[in-house]
Design an enzyme around this catalytic site. Structure first.
Site, PDB file in Angstrom:
ATOM      1  N   GLU A   1      -4.112   5.540   4.860  1.00  0.00           N
ATOM      2  CA  GLU A   1      -3.417   5.761   3.575  1.00  0.00           C
ATOM      3  C   GLU A   1      -4.425   5.731   2.427  1.00  0.00           C
ATOM      4  O   GLU A   1      -5.148   4.749   2.240  1.00  0.00           O
ATOM      5  CB  GLU A   1      -2.338   4.695   3.377  1.00  0.00           C
ATOM      6  CG  GLU A   1      -1.433   5.019   2.198  1.00  0.00           C
ATOM      7  CD  GLU A   1      -0.257   4.047   2.070  1.00  0.00           C
ATOM      8  OE1 GLU A   1       0.254   3.564   3.092  1.00  0.00           O
ATOM      9  OE2 GLU A   1       0.129   3.777   0.922  1.00  0.00           O
TER      10      GLU A   1
ATOM     11  N   HIS B   1      -1.871   6.563  -7.081  1.00  0.00           N
ATOM     12  CA  HIS B   1      -1.617   7.051  -5.732  1.00  0.00           C
ATOM     13  C   HIS B   1      -1.950   8.536  -5.610  1.00  0.00           C
ATOM     14  O   HIS B   1      -2.627   8.967  -4.691  1.00  0.00           O
ATOM     15  CB  HIS B   1      -0.138   6.813  -5.431  1.00  0.00           C
ATOM     16  CG  HIS B   1       0.180   6.750  -3.986  1.00  0.00           C
ATOM     17  ND1 HIS B   1      -0.105   5.654  -3.216  1.00  0.00           N
ATOM     18  CD2 HIS B   1       0.749   7.652  -3.162  1.00  0.00           C
ATOM     19  CE1 HIS B   1       0.277   5.877  -1.983  1.00  0.00           C
ATOM     20  NE2 HIS B   1       0.796   7.087  -1.918  1.00  0.00           N
TER      21      HIS B   1
HETATM   22  C1  MEV Z   1       2.784   1.975  -0.381  1.00  0.00           C
HETATM   23  O1  MEV Z   1       2.111   2.137   0.839  1.00  0.00           O
HETATM   24  C2  MEV Z   1       3.052   0.512  -0.649  1.00  0.00           C
HETATM   25  C3  MEV Z   1       3.887   0.207  -1.895  1.00  0.00           C
HETATM   26  O2  MEV Z   1       5.134   0.899  -1.831  1.00  0.00           O
HETATM   27  C4  MEV Z   1       4.116  -1.283  -1.905  1.00  0.00           C
HETATM   28  C5  MEV Z   1       5.090  -1.771  -2.955  1.00  0.00           C
HETATM   29  O3  MEV Z   1       5.995  -1.022  -3.362  1.00  0.00           O
HETATM   30  O4  MEV Z   1       4.951  -2.955  -3.320  1.00  0.00           O
HETATM   31  C6  MEV Z   1       3.188   0.656  -3.139  1.00  0.00           C
END
Ligand code: MEV
Length: 441
Positions: free
Chosen positions: A85, A393
């Site tokens: 990821e 992201h």
């Molecule tokens: C993504 O891999 C993980 C998150 O969704 C965790 C969260 O929402 O705390 C960003």
């Protein structure tokens, strides 16, 4: 139509590939080339990987990244992370740097007890069974000595064996509930070998127990297996700092941020829909280190999520509070890890990862993994409660989209520059690629 095959595991690697390619793929040459592309040219190394499992046809790569600047109990670490990821390693590194300037992470192992069971059926008098167990207990331990003597030399071994009556939940069902200390080994093989020996002793000694009727002498062993639920193999990691030190940006008011952050954790404590995602983010960090250090991430996952529901509701693994102007954020989670045995001495990248971590003991690795989980959660909540998650992201995901469109290095450089000042969305990237390729950019 798929075809059935017998004796597949006995075929040579190349015959296995031929069968798969001929059975499932229209472009057979392409499929074969993809599989072969991932073979290692070092034949010994390839053979090592081939022999980890049955029916290996190729290697499946995951990136191994590192997150530097983790100050844990006043010692600096660069943490290896194996994960696909895109934003995880960047988030960990950012959180590490943030807390490096605020005293770093503190971590403590609370307990290291592992558990296993012999599950059995006994259709008889419970008092007699209890007397039998009391009598046979020393022999259960004695008969396991050939298995336990090396572990005992290292300070581990069997801690205790108890008889548990489970008949109110399932008729005639009892357990030997055994606890173990396995030191630097994860201990699965050790525990399972001990349990299988307990089962043998239990069954054979029952035949000689005079108080038992003929029917009672026949104990039916259902199975002997360790439990991946290890609520007493527990580690805690934490960070704290005065609230006014909690912001590294003029855009973020530290007090408002602290309050919002604590609220976000409280939501995950009471709302399972949020808790699952919240904990998933924690496991981004945990699994990546567990995998890089050759540990069993499925065991860790199963145990951690069971622990997260131990009070009857699935809940957050992390907690936060503000007290006397100090922000506190911590995690507690069960982790059964090893730094000897298993893949640790076998997989060259696992060995390298452990050396990078200064050859930690299993307890030290528990601390490092817990910190990685806490850092990941801190980074996620910091983004979620301020800018939102997508900004960072999608910036990290940009490269995946560019690779999907087979962008050249020159195209990548141009678009990375462009998206420093533009919002990354899938459609915006596609539009930019198309414009660039038609000369409009
Ligand atoms: C993504 O891999 C993980 C998150 O969704 C965790 C969260 O929402 O705390 C960003």
């Amino acid at each position: 139509m798929s075809k059935q095959i017998t004796g597949f595991s006995k075929l040579s690697k190349s015959n296995k590939i031929d069968w798969i390619v001929n059975t499932y793929f229209s472009n057979k040459e392409d499929a074969k080339n993809i599989l072969k592309q991932y073979w290692n040219s070092n034949e010994k190394l390839q053979q090592l990987h081939d022999e980890f499992i049955e029916n290996t046809i190729t290697n499946y790569y995951l990136p191994l990244g590192v997150a530097p600047n983790f100050l844990i109990n006043d010692k600096l670490h660069t943490i290896p992370m194996a994960i696909e990821e895109s934003s995880v390693v960047a988030a960990a590194s950012k959180a590490a740097k943030f807390w490096l300037d605020r005293g770093g992470f503190k971590a403590t192992v609370i307990s290291t007890t592992k558990v296993g069971h012999v599950h059995f059926i006994f259709s008889g008098n419970i008092e007699k069974l209890q007397r039998f167990f009391n009598e046979v207990k020393p022999k259960l331990i004695e008969d396991a000595k050939p298995i336990t003597k090396n572990m005992e030399k290292r300070g581990g071994g069997i801690l205790d064996i108890e008889l548990k009556d489970k008949t109110s939940a399932l008729p005639n069902y009892y357990q030997l509930h055994a606890t173990f200390e396995t030191k630097d080994a994860m201990g699965a093989n050790f525990i399972n070998s001990c349990l299988e020996q307990f089962a043998k002793t239990l069954k054979s000694e029952a035949l000689n127990f005079e108080e038992f009727s003929n029917e009672e002498k026949v104990i039916e062993i259902i199975m002997s297996i360790l439990s991946n639920y290890v609520p007493n193999c527990l580690v805690r990691a934490e960070v704290s700092c005065p609230i006014d030190k909690l912001s590294d940006s003029d855009d973020i008011d530290p007090e408002a941020f602290a309050k919002k952050f604590v609220q976000a954790v409280k939501i995950a404590e009471i709302e399972p829909y949020r808790a699952v995602t919240h904990n998933k983010g924690i496991m981004n960090g945990v699994d990546a280190v567990v995998l890089a250090t050759g540990n069993d991430f499925r065991a860790v996952e199963a145990g951690v999520h069971a622990y997260a529901s131990r009070n009857g509701n699935y809940s957050s693994l992390t907690h936060a509070k503000i007290e006397n102007g100090i922000f506190y954020f911590w995690i507690e989670l069960p982790l059964a890890l090893g730094t000897v045995g298993g893949l640790t001495g076998l997989h060259p990248l696992v060995k390298l990862s452990l050396e990078l971590l200064h050859h930690p003991s299993a307890s030290e690795l528990m601390e490092i993994v817990a910190v990685a989980g806490l850092a990941q959660n801190f980074a996620a909540l910091r983004s979620l409660t301020t800018t939102g998650i997508q900004e960072g992201h999608m910036k990290m995901h940009l490269m995946n989209i560019l690779n999907q469109f087979e962008a050249t290095d020159a195209e990548k450089n141009k678009l990375i520059e462009h998206f420093k000042t533009h919002v990354v969305t899938h459609s915006a990237v596609v539009e930019a690629i198309n414009k660039m390729r038609s000369g409009e950019f």
